[in-house]
Motif scaffolding. Structure first.
Motif, mmCIF file in Angstrom:
data_model
loop_
_atom_site.group_PDB
_atom_site.id
_atom_site.type_symbol
_atom_site.label_atom_id
_atom_site.label_comp_id
_atom_site.label_asym_id
_atom_site.label_seq_id
_atom_site.Cartn_x
_atom_site.Cartn_y
_atom_site.Cartn_z
ATOM 1 N N SER A 90 2.143 11.980 -9.750
ATOM 2 C CA SER A 90 1.352 13.214 -9.822
ATOM 3 C C SER A 90 2.237 14.443 -9.745
ATOM 4 C CB SER A 90 0.326 13.238 -8.687
ATOM 5 O OG SER A 90 -0.605 12.216 -8.848
ATOM 6 N N LEU A 91 3.185 14.420 -8.816
ATOM 7 C CA LEU A 91 4.094 15.563 -8.706
ATOM 8 C C LEU A 91 4.934 15.734 -9.966
ATOM 9 C CD1 LEU A 91 5.307 15.287 -5.015
ATOM 10 C CD2 LEU A 91 3.842 17.052 -6.016
ATOM 11 N N PHE A 92 5.408 14.628 -10.533
ATOM 12 C CA PHE A 92 6.179 14.700 -11.776
ATOM 13 C C PHE A 92 5.341 15.305 -12.889
ATOM 14 C CE2 PHE A 92 7.603 12.798 -15.801
ATOM 15 C CZ PHE A 92 8.906 13.282 -15.824
ATOM 16 N N HIS A 93 4.110 14.840 -12.996
ATOM 17 C CA HIS A 93 3.225 15.355 -14.050
ATOM 18 C C HIS A 93 2.968 16.847 -13.863
ATOM 19 C CE1 HIS A 93 -0.083 15.693 -16.869
ATOM 20 N NE2 HIS A 93 -0.783 16.256 -15.907
ATOM 21 N N TRP A 94 2.578 17.240 -12.667
ATOM 22 C CA TRP A 94 2.208 18.630 -12.440
ATOM 23 C C TRP A 94 3.406 19.572 -12.448
ATOM 24 C CZ3 TRP A 94 -2.390 20.433 -13.194
ATOM 25 C CH2 TRP A 94 -3.479 19.567 -13.081
ATOM 26 N N LEU A 95 4.518 19.141 -11.930
ATOM 27 C CA LEU A 95 5.671 20.038 -11.865
ATOM 28 C C LEU A 95 6.479 20.055 -13.150
ATOM 29 C CD1 LEU A 95 6.875 19.315 -8.229
ATOM 30 C CD2 LEU A 95 5.515 21.255 -9.052
ATOM 31 N N TYR A 96 6.673 18.900 -13.763
ATOM 32 C CA TYR A 96 7.509 18.833 -14.958
ATOM 33 C C TYR A 96 6.741 19.232 -16.216
ATOM 34 C CZ TYR A 96 10.601 17.067 -18.565
ATOM 35 O OH TYR A 96 11.417 16.967 -19.662
ATOM 36 N N LEU A 100 0.828 -1.202 0.000
ATOM 37 C CA LEU A 100 0.000 0.000 0.000
ATOM 38 C C LEU A 100 0.866 1.257 0.000
ATOM 39 C CD1 LEU A 100 -2.900 -0.837 2.436
ATOM 40 C CD2 LEU A 100 -3.123 -0.021 0.124
ATOM 41 N N PHE A 101 1.899 1.262 0.840
ATOM 42 C CA PHE A 101 2.798 2.408 0.914
ATOM 43 C C PHE A 101 3.484 2.645 -0.430
ATOM 44 C CE2 PHE A 101 6.951 4.314 1.959
ATOM 45 C CZ PHE A 101 6.496 5.504 2.510
ATOM 46 N N ALA A 102 3.911 1.587 -1.094
ATOM 47 C CA ALA A 102 4.574 1.723 -2.391
ATOM 48 C C ALA A 102 3.621 2.280 -3.443
ATOM 49 C CB ALA A 102 5.132 0.372 -2.837
ATOM 50 N N ILE A 103 2.378 1.840 -3.414
ATOM 51 C CA ILE A 103 1.400 2.333 -4.385
ATOM 52 C C ILE A 103 1.112 3.811 -4.146
ATOM 53 C CG2 ILE A 103 -1.021 2.142 -5.096
ATOM 54 C CD1 ILE A 103 -0.719 -0.898 -4.681
ATOM 55 N N VAL A 104 0.922 4.189 -2.876
ATOM 56 C CA VAL A 104 0.661 5.589 -2.546
ATOM 57 C C VAL A 104 1.858 6.464 -2.922
ATOM 58 C CG1 VAL A 104 0.325 7.180 -0.610
ATOM 59 C CG2 VAL A 104 -1.030 5.101 -0.763
ATOM 60 N N LEU A 105 3.053 6.022 -2.590
ATOM 61 C CA LEU A 105 4.259 6.777 -2.921
ATOM 62 C C LEU A 105 4.430 6.916 -4.436
ATOM 63 C CD1 LEU A 105 6.619 8.193 -1.548
ATOM 64 C CD2 LEU A 105 7.902 6.067 -1.745
ATOM 65 N N GLY A 106 4.133 5.854 -5.170
ATOM 66 C CA GLY A 106 4.205 5.920 -6.631
ATOM 67 C C GLY A 106 3.193 6.873 -7.214
ATOM 68 N N LYS A 107 1.993 6.875 -6.660
ATOM 69 C CA LYS A 107 0.952 7.791 -7.139
ATOM 70 C C LYS A 107 1.334 9.240 -6.858
ATOM 71 C CE LYS A 107 -3.072 9.050 -8.621
ATOM 72 N NZ LYS A 107 -3.248 9.216 -10.028
ATOM 73 N N ILE A 108 1.838 9.504 -5.660
ATOM 74 C CA ILE A 108 2.247 10.863 -5.312
ATOM 75 C C ILE A 108 3.400 11.317 -6.201
ATOM 76 C CG2 ILE A 108 3.331 12.265 -3.513
ATOM 77 C CD1 ILE A 108 1.685 10.622 -1.484
ATOM 78 N N THR A 109 4.390 10.449 -6.386
ATOM 79 C CA THR A 109 5.541 10.794 -7.221
ATOM 80 C C THR A 109 5.117 11.057 -8.664
ATOM 81 O OG1 THR A 109 6.929 9.420 -5.810
ATOM 82 C CG2 THR A 109 7.816 10.018 -7.964
#
Length: 140
Positions: A129-135, A118-127
């Motif tokens: 999303s941040l990559f998409h929005w910031l980059y 669960l932690f890996a999935i959440v961390l992957g989703k956050i990463t």
């Protein structure tokens, strides 16, 4: 003329396929009632259904053109937060309905480490999303 008719036919067929998939996804799996049950807002099921219908219609209408919203940064934060909460709640309801995590953990042989999964999935989703929005938004 044939190119235009073929484009119309392919667009109509694609729209019917995607619309049918959305209706089957929401209806057969009972996503909206389960979401209402998880959030203890069962009296708002009709509002949820109306919101999904209006959202699907607005998304279909907006996909026909190239709409753009010019929001100030301060207004973008609540909109992004609301969209993220909606996606998160919808994903939580879907995983609850399908029992995805126990099946996935059993398949990959990590049944004793579901919390790490669960932690890996959440961390992957956050990463992601941040990559998409910031980059990607910085490239516009």
């Amino acid at each position: 003329m044939i190119d235009h008719l073929l484009t119309i036919l392919v667009g109509l067929a694609g729209g019917i396929a995607v619309g049918s998939g959305l209706v089957a996804f929401i209806t057969v799996l009972g996503i909206i009632p389960r979401l209402a049950q998880l959030t203890c807002t069962s009296t708002w099921v009709t509002r949820y259904e109306n919101a999904v219908i209006l959202g699907a219609l607005a998304g279909a209408w907006m996909s026909l053109g190239s709409p753009g919203l010019s929001l100030p940064v301060i207004a973008s934060v609540p909109v992004g937060l609301a969209a993220g909460m909606f996606i998160g709640l919808l994903a939580a309801a879907l995983t609850e309905v399908l029992n995805v995590f126990p099946i996935l953990a059993k398949r990959v042989g990590a049944a004793d480490r579901i919390s790490w999964l669960l932690f890996a999935i959440v961390l992957g989703k956050i990463t992601g999303s941040l990559f998409h929005w910031l980059y990607f938004n910085s490239m516009r």
